[in-house]
Scaffold this active site. Sequence first.
Site, short mmCIF file in Angstrom:
data_model
loop_
_atom_site.label_atom_id
_atom_site.label_comp_id
_atom_site.label_asym_id
_atom_site.label_seq_id
_atom_site.Cartn_x
_atom_site.Cartn_y
_atom_site.Cartn_z
N TYR A 166 -6.79 -1.38 1.87
CA TYR A 166 -5.66 -1.09 2.75
C TYR A 166 -4.66 -0.22 2.00
CZ TYR A 166 -1.80 -1.71 6.00
OH TYR A 166 -0.79 -1.48 6.91
N ASP A 271 -3.20 3.78 -5.86
CA ASP A 271 -2.26 3.14 -4.95
C ASP A 271 -1.84 1.82 -5.60
OD1 ASP A 271 -0.80 1.91 -3.03
OD2 ASP A 271 -2.36 1.93 -1.49
N LYS A 299 6.83 -1.96 -2.35
CA LYS A 299 7.06 -3.41 -2.43
C LYS A 299 8.05 -3.84 -3.53
CE LYS A 299 2.64 -4.62 -0.26
NZ LYS A 299 2.99 -4.84 1.15
C1 PLP Z 1 -2.25 -1.31 -1.46
C2 PLP Z 1 -1.28 -1.04 -0.36
N1 PLP Z 1 -0.91 0.22 -0.10
C3 PLP Z 1 -0.03 0.52 0.87
C4 PLP Z 1 0.53 -0.47 1.64
C5 PLP Z 1 1.51 -0.13 2.72
O1 PLP Z 1 2.79 -0.52 2.36
P1 PLP Z 1 3.91 -0.73 3.48
O2 PLP Z 1 3.55 -1.93 4.25
O3 PLP Z 1 5.18 -0.87 2.68
O4 PLP Z 1 3.93 0.49 4.31
C6 PLP Z 1 0.18 -1.81 1.40
C7 PLP Z 1 0.77 -2.90 2.20
O5 PLP Z 1 0.39 -4.05 2.12
C8 PLP Z 1 -0.74 -2.10 0.38
O6 PLP Z 1 -1.13 -3.36 0.12
#
Ligand code: PLP
Length: 461
Positions: A166, A271, A299
């Site tokens: 994700y 990421d 986060k």
């Molecule tokens: C690995 C990863 N990348 C991107 C995101 C997206 O972040 P956001 O919910 O702040 O848009 C998440 C959200 O859980 C994530 O776990």
Amino acid sequence: MSTKTTAELDRERIAELTEREQRRLDERTDASRAHFERARTTLAGGVSSAYQEREPWPIYLSHGLGSRVWDVDGAEMIDFHNGFGSMVQGHAHPAIVEAIRARAELGTHFAAPTEDGIVVAEQLKTRFGLPRWRFVNSGSEATMDAIRIARAATRRDTIVKIFGSYHGHHDYVMVSIGVPYERIGDREGYASLPYGAGIPQSVADLTVPVPFNDAPAMERRIERLFEEGRPPACVIMEPAMMNLGVVLPEPGYLEAVRELTRRLGVLLIFDEVKTGLCVAAGGATERFAVTPDLVTIAKTLGGGLPSGAIGGSEEAFEVVESGAVYQVGTYNGNPLSMAAARASLEQVLTTAAYRHLDALEERLLAGCNGVLERFGLPGYAVGIGAKGCVTFSPEPIVDYESYKAHQDAELAELAWLYNMNRGVFMTPGREEEWTLSVAHTYEDCDAFVAVFEEMAADVSA
Ligand SMILES: Cc1ncc(COP(=O)(O)O)c(C=O)c1O
């Protein structure tokens, strides 16, 4: 790892316990039910994000302090959810509260840069070893912009991601995430499947999934993409996969990915929205000593305020510096978020804090593994830094295929209910992890293990 197979578990007993615990949770969350009845008349599904939905109603919270949160029914819980991993600082940390208060009195938004943003970028540069940074407001914005930068830098459209990962809710990456096992396709040519409605197949087709922990498969797929006349701009991946519990990279895997992407002229994006600032001062980039071309964080960065960042090499950022890519946003570098991030980086997430998190993690992992061992339950506890989980599976989970084949969703659901009924606020969903905070103590970890032990005993009775 325990050797008991999934088949040996008493499924009827698990179903009985699940029903009992579900009833108990329903009975003790009357105020949440009332909030839901009211909320659903205006908010779709009674919540602001589908990730907050829950049957028969979500648990609404009132406040948090340190390692604790309180729900609207007045139950005090130790927080292992921590805002999907955003609150490694703990709730209402005095340094962050003070920074927000002081900034609020000076104005909260100008859409003009402030000094705190410079300090935060300097901190991130040191921590991640990457020289160029830009701010955004969420993880999704960070991955979206990083991909656009990679596409502009390489003048290519296709991107490669890990199947099951994700990376946020924009179209580029809402592809090949949680899909039924039979739709995955062949390992050498996984399907590009939109995750939910509203995502054009033509956009999904630009995103090509490959398995985690398999560098040769990635290399073969990238080589084929070159042959097909659609070479990829980038590989976007979590260096340690979250969102399938926790799946650590096997020794040598990240190094191999770094080597092959460099050799093939494909940019590597880590990421680190979940791992960054959470598993070490410089995230997984520091922890595994492999430096990507671009990194995305969010986060934990904002200490509970919306924020995110993209970091990268000077070469990757050239398209931003030159103005070829419009990396923009009204709230980018928002003064309130930057004040909180600065206080967090300078005063809270210190070297000592990461030592504390590692010590807590060790205790929690050892405790959970001890329970699994004692009761012969199929599974193992795995984690890194502040993140971890119990993976209920008779086999090691190394990628999405092994996760779908082996993870025991019933035990994962039961564990969540046991936690929620015994003062442990835990992330819902079989694919989620715990997040520790600097405010957590050994006693908090022991309480988590005690609840887990109670469940293990009941399941084995
Ligand atoms: C690995 C990863 N990348 C991107 C995101 C997206 O972040 P956001 O919910 O702040 O848009 C998440 C959200 O859980 C994530 O776990």
